[in-house]
Scaffold this motif. Sequence first.
Motif: not given
Lengths: 159, 308
Positions: B89-100, B232-234
């Motif tokens: 549930s957390a990864a999509p936002k992080l991937l879309k923000s380029n934090f992953a 990236t960890s998340m």
Amino acid sequence: MNSQTSVPSSNSKSSINQLNNVQASVEVSSEQNTYANILLVCSWTGIAVMLVTFLLYMGGFNNPTVSPSDMPLYWGMSVHEYALATHAPSGWAWLSMISHADYLNLIGLAFLGIVSVLGYLSLFVAYMRKKDLPYITMVSLEIIVIVLAASGIFNISAG
Amino acid sequence: MIENLIAHASTLFTTTNVAVAQAAGTPGVPWWVWPLALLATTFLIGIVAALAGVGGSVLYVPIVSSFFPFNLDFIRGSGLFVALACSLSAAPKLLKSNFASLRLVIPLALLASASSIIGALLGLSLPQSILKTLLGLLITSIAILFIFSKNSEIPKIGHPDALARYLNIGGAYFETSSGKDVTWSVWRLPQGLILFCGIGIIAGMFGIGAGWANVPVLNLLLGAPLKIAVGTSMSLLAITDTSAAWIYLNQGAVLPIITVPSVLGIMAGSRVGVKLLRTAKPKSIRYIVILMLLFAGLKSLLDGLGWG
């Protein structure tokens, strides 16, 4: 030693050139975007299914094999003892028992377990289009690893 | 006001755990108290974990195994699903923000997820006393790691190694606090890959996710900026924990009456925690987490050694 680069939003020509270069890479790649969308939609779907089936189980619907009120007799047992005491199936045999509420619950949980594979399938297609061989190989191997884990071939027999 | 809320939450957390511990020794407790207590406990774990910046399952497994009457097999199975659901549930936002970065996630996840299968098989084979002893040692070590580790916001790195260059790992993200774009790369990738094999085994064996180990390795060894390391960890956990979660599910070590309230409680709690985080100063929460980990770790160690 290099420092990771911070690019200020200045007006100097060189900085603008540098910034343009960076902004190109600040943009999220299309495959990363698609992967994120798949994770978003599928994970919430899985969680919703999990919630609904759990409420059915708690409400006493769908004839559970072990009712919630009997669970305190079993939840202190090891997984091997539990399987012997309740005749719980191993591997994918639970699929044939989804008419019972306790096994119906596993649908949502299992769905969460295939979300990553769905995402990786989209990555496989994207990297194939880009002919990115190292990433095609790694994504394929990852799909194989998860499918093998899910297949049930790695089984621990009761000791 | 927020500080008061946090203080109340901590008190409530302790009170709930004491009540649960007392109930655990009382056979007459109605069955429905347990899933409800689990929901309340995991909700509070979710708040504390989000405020302290740790993954929920690193608190979940030791605390639930210390205070609830469930077998460690089922707790570890649930712990993996807790980590998996939170990550998904957390990864999509992080991937879309380029934090992953997927280019960093994919090679690390491949080795970690393959290793987590070995860890899960080991975890399901070993006697409970040995597992509890090892879990106690691990959780105590994590608490000590939290005390002494000093993450670096934007680490200085040497030249990216040949493998990182070949895989074209790196990227950029917009740093809101400074108004600057930060470009990043990594080095020492081969060493990182070896460590991620070990992290995968531990994650699968104890069902505790692996954010506590992923972030220091990504940040301090590979040299990824802290935000990239966390994101990236998340995103990695969604893949690493999937393989191990399947082993536990196929083995029958996932009981919905334990897993579902845990997943729902932690997810709801972490959302509240993230909202509190905007205004709270969470440093004191970090110390509470360290104390909780030390307590749960030592209890597990003593139980495992038969001195509990």
